[in-house]
Design an enzyme around this catalytic site. Structure first.
Site, mmCIF file in Angstrom:
data_model
loop_
_atom_site.group_PDB
_atom_site.id
_atom_site.type_symbol
_atom_site.label_atom_id
_atom_site.label_comp_id
_atom_site.label_asym_id
_atom_site.label_seq_id
_atom_site.Cartn_x
_atom_site.Cartn_y
_atom_site.Cartn_z
ATOM 1 N N ARG A 1 14.311 -1.869 -7.557
ATOM 2 C CA ARG A 1 12.866 -1.860 -7.740
ATOM 3 C C ARG A 1 12.527 -1.980 -9.215
ATOM 4 O O ARG A 1 13.157 -1.334 -10.053
ATOM 5 C CB ARG A 1 12.261 -0.560 -7.190
ATOM 6 C CG ARG A 1 12.601 -0.273 -5.741
ATOM 7 C CD ARG A 1 12.071 -1.341 -4.811
ATOM 8 N NE ARG A 1 10.628 -1.445 -4.838
ATOM 9 C CZ ARG A 1 9.809 -0.709 -4.082
ATOM 10 N NH1 ARG A 1 10.285 0.180 -3.239
ATOM 11 N NH2 ARG A 1 8.509 -0.867 -4.156
ATOM 12 N N LYS B 1 3.006 6.622 4.668
ATOM 13 C CA LYS B 1 2.295 5.349 4.546
ATOM 14 C C LYS B 1 1.870 4.800 5.909
ATOM 15 O O LYS B 1 1.474 3.637 6.010
ATOM 16 C CB LYS B 1 3.192 4.326 3.836
ATOM 17 C CG LYS B 1 3.597 4.727 2.417
ATOM 18 C CD LYS B 1 4.530 3.684 1.817
ATOM 19 C CE LYS B 1 5.243 4.202 0.590
ATOM 20 N NZ LYS B 1 6.342 3.301 0.171
ATOM 21 N N PRO C 1 0.821 -1.221 0.000
ATOM 22 C CA PRO C 1 0.000 0.000 0.000
ATOM 23 C C PRO C 1 0.850 1.264 0.000
ATOM 24 O O PRO C 1 1.827 1.362 0.736
ATOM 25 C CB PRO C 1 -0.798 -0.110 1.298
ATOM 26 C CG PRO C 1 -0.734 -1.535 1.694
ATOM 27 C CD PRO C 1 0.565 -2.059 1.156
ATOM 28 N N GLU C 2 0.469 2.213 -0.844
ATOM 29 C CA GLU C 2 1.131 3.515 -0.881
ATOM 30 C C GLU C 2 0.140 4.557 -0.361
ATOM 31 O O GLU C 2 -0.945 4.195 0.099
ATOM 32 C CB GLU C 2 1.573 3.836 -2.316
ATOM 33 C CG GLU C 2 2.493 2.761 -2.899
ATOM 34 C CD GLU C 2 2.933 3.066 -4.323
ATOM 35 O OE1 GLU C 2 3.012 4.253 -4.694
ATOM 36 O OE2 GLU C 2 3.206 2.115 -5.072
#
Ligand SMILES: [Zn+2]
Length: 278
Positions: free
Chosen positions: A255, A58, A2-3
């Site tokens: 990433r 976050k 989740p961002e």
């Protein structure tokens, strides 16, 4: 993972349920998730009322009364459930808050990377977090200053929570695409129009994602609608929505990164599209 938009959606969903309720009990089954320790978290929340549910980066932030703060980071697989029955496997339930009217807030986290932190002082607990990208403090000037200060590539810089809090892999890739900037472009070499474009792109992608309740990526976070509106993330090899070039995938700063090699510039010669010269 989740961002900002997913965490914001969760906060909005749970706010009417938890605000005003008094915590009568707290049970945790995975004590390593609790910081600074199980006893501190128990003492910090039991007997206090949840005055407000908010977000910082976050982190989900519980403002307690008498004053105190509970911060929850969902990480890979954490999620909240309301009520006695949790939809996930019983073995995945990690923590339960029991309210004085017997309602329950459950924290399920199959992979156990989530964190529950008690802090007496919110400012101290979040001192390492950078600017909130949807706050008034995040101006074009502020972004220009941050980009100039750090001599780094855009993608890893934008992912750094100490610089801007809340962006993760999905919305960083989307913002860079919207701004027409290569993920490997140097932060200190952007022109003023590029900085302004990046600022607008970060805000617009986050705001749009909040409207669509974030991106559904796996069962850890469901119910989002933004996945149908992503231009580059998860679209490796598919045609760019703007120019038709195949979306490229590269690992940048460990990433997975998605970008259009034609629409996104400034990444250095080896990443420029090959052009035929006469
Ligand atoms: Zn393109």
């Amino acid at each position: 993972v989740p961002e900002l938009p997913e965490v914001e959606t969760i906060v909005r969903r749970f706010r009417p349920l938890v605000e005003g309720r008094r915590i009568a009990g707290f049970r945790a089954r995975w004590k390593k998730q609790l910081s600074p320790g199980a006893a501190a978290v128990w003492r910090g929340c039991v007997g206090r009322r949840i005055a407000r549910l908010g977000r910082r980066g976050k982190f989900i932030v519980f403002e307690l009364d008498p004053p105190g703060w509970l911060l929850v980071h969902l990480r890979m697989s954490g999620r909240f459930e309301w009520g006695a029955n949790c939809e996930c496997e019983p073995g995945h339930l990690r923590a339960t808050w029991i309210f004085d009217d017997s309602e329950r807030l459950l924290f399920c986290d199959p992979r156990k990377f989530g964190r529950i932190i008690y802090a007496a002082d919110l400012a101290a607990a979040t001192a390492d977090l950078g600017v909130e990208p949807l706050s008034r403090a995040f101006t074009v000037r502020k972004l220009a200053e941050l980009l100039r200060q750090h001599h780094r590539r855009l993608k890893p810089l934008l992912l750094d929570q100490r610089v801007i809090a809340g962006l993760g892999n999905i919305y960083t890739d989307e913002a860079l695409f919207r701004a027409g900037l290569h993920p490997l472009a140097r932060s200190d070499r952007l022109t003023p129009p590029q900085v302004a474009a990046l600022h607008a792109a970060i805000r617009s992608v986050l705001r749009q994602a909040i409207i669509y309740q974030g991106t559904t990526f796996d069962h850890a976070y469901a119910g989002g609608g933004m996945q149908q509106r992503l231009a580059v993330y998860g679209r490796r090899g598919q045609p760019c929505l703007r120019c038709g070039t195949a979306i490229q995938y590269a690992r940048i700063g460990q990433r997975g990164t998605h970008f259009c090699p034609r629409c996104q510039r400034g990444g250095g010669s080896q990443h420029r599209p090959v052009r035929r010269s006469r």
